[in-house]
Each structure stands twice: as structure tokens, then as C-alpha cells.
Design a protein around this motif. Structure first.
Motif, PDB file in Angstrom:
ATOM      1  N   UNK A  28      53.664  34.702 -16.839  1.00 28.71           N
ATOM      2  CA  UNK A  28      53.524  33.406 -16.165  1.00 28.71           C
ATOM      3  C   UNK A  28      53.266  33.609 -14.676  1.00 28.71           C
ATOM      4  N   UNK A  29      54.030  34.512 -14.042  1.00 25.58           N
ATOM      5  CA  UNK A  29      53.837  34.754 -12.612  1.00 25.58           C
ATOM      6  C   UNK A  29      52.452  35.324 -12.331  1.00 25.58           C
ATOM      7  N   UNK A  30      51.983  36.229 -13.186  1.00 21.32           N
ATOM      8  CA  UNK A  30      50.646  36.799 -13.010  1.00 21.32           C
ATOM      9  C   UNK A  30      49.561  35.739 -13.162  1.00 21.32           C
ATOM     10  N   UNK A  31      49.741  34.840 -14.120  1.00 21.95           N
ATOM     11  CA  UNK A  31      48.780  33.743 -14.296  1.00 21.95           C
ATOM     12  C   UNK A  31      48.768  32.839 -13.057  1.00 21.95           C
ATOM     13  N   UNK A  32      49.940  32.541 -12.505  1.00 24.20           N
ATOM     14  CA  UNK A  32      50.005  31.691 -11.317  1.00 24.20           C
ATOM     15  C   UNK A  32      49.330  32.354 -10.124  1.00 24.20           C
ATOM     16  N   UNK A  33      49.533  33.639  -9.940  1.00 25.64           N
ATOM     17  CA  UNK A  33      48.880  34.356  -8.842  1.00 25.64           C
ATOM     18  C   UNK A  33      47.367  34.354  -9.052  1.00 25.64           C
ATOM     19  N   UNK A  34      46.924  34.549 -10.293  1.00 24.81           N
ATOM     20  CA  UNK A  34      45.487  34.516 -10.589  1.00 24.81           C
ATOM     21  C   UNK A  34      44.880  33.152 -10.319  1.00 24.81           C
TER      22      UNK A  34
END
Length: 52
Positions: A28-34
Motif C-alpha cells: 500500500x505504501x509503495x502504491x501511494x508513493x508511486x
């Protein structure tokens, strides 16, 4: 002679930790950063096209 029935994971030095549980938060955090990176790039590109 008795056979030594120790666990293979213990022989290899493997110690289970909490990081083995779930990586859902990381995803989820990686998706938000992307999404933030793509949104920033899109906004800057939009400004570039408007000033041409």
C-alpha cells in the motif's frame, strides 16, 4: 545409534521474525508513493504544456 532429528531450519540458523507475516502495508505504501510520483510528474507536464 540414535539419529539426531533436529529441525533443518534450526540447523541453517533460520529464526522466524515478524517480517515474515504480511507485506500488505508495504504494498500500500509503495502504491501511494508511486501515485504521488505519477501525480507530480503529470502536474509538472501540464504546466509545461500550458506555458508553451
Amino acid at each position: 545409534m540414535a539419529k539426531n532429528n533436529t529441525n533443518l531450519e534450526t540447523k541453517k540458523g533460520y529464526v522466524p521474525t515478524e517480517s515474515d507475516s504480511s507485506l500488505k502495508g508495504t504494498l500500500i505504501f509503495t502504491m501511494l508513493v508511486g501515485l504521488f510520483i505519477v501525480g507530480s510528474w503529470s502536474a509538472i507536464f501540464y504546466l509545461f504544456l500550458n506555458r508553451m
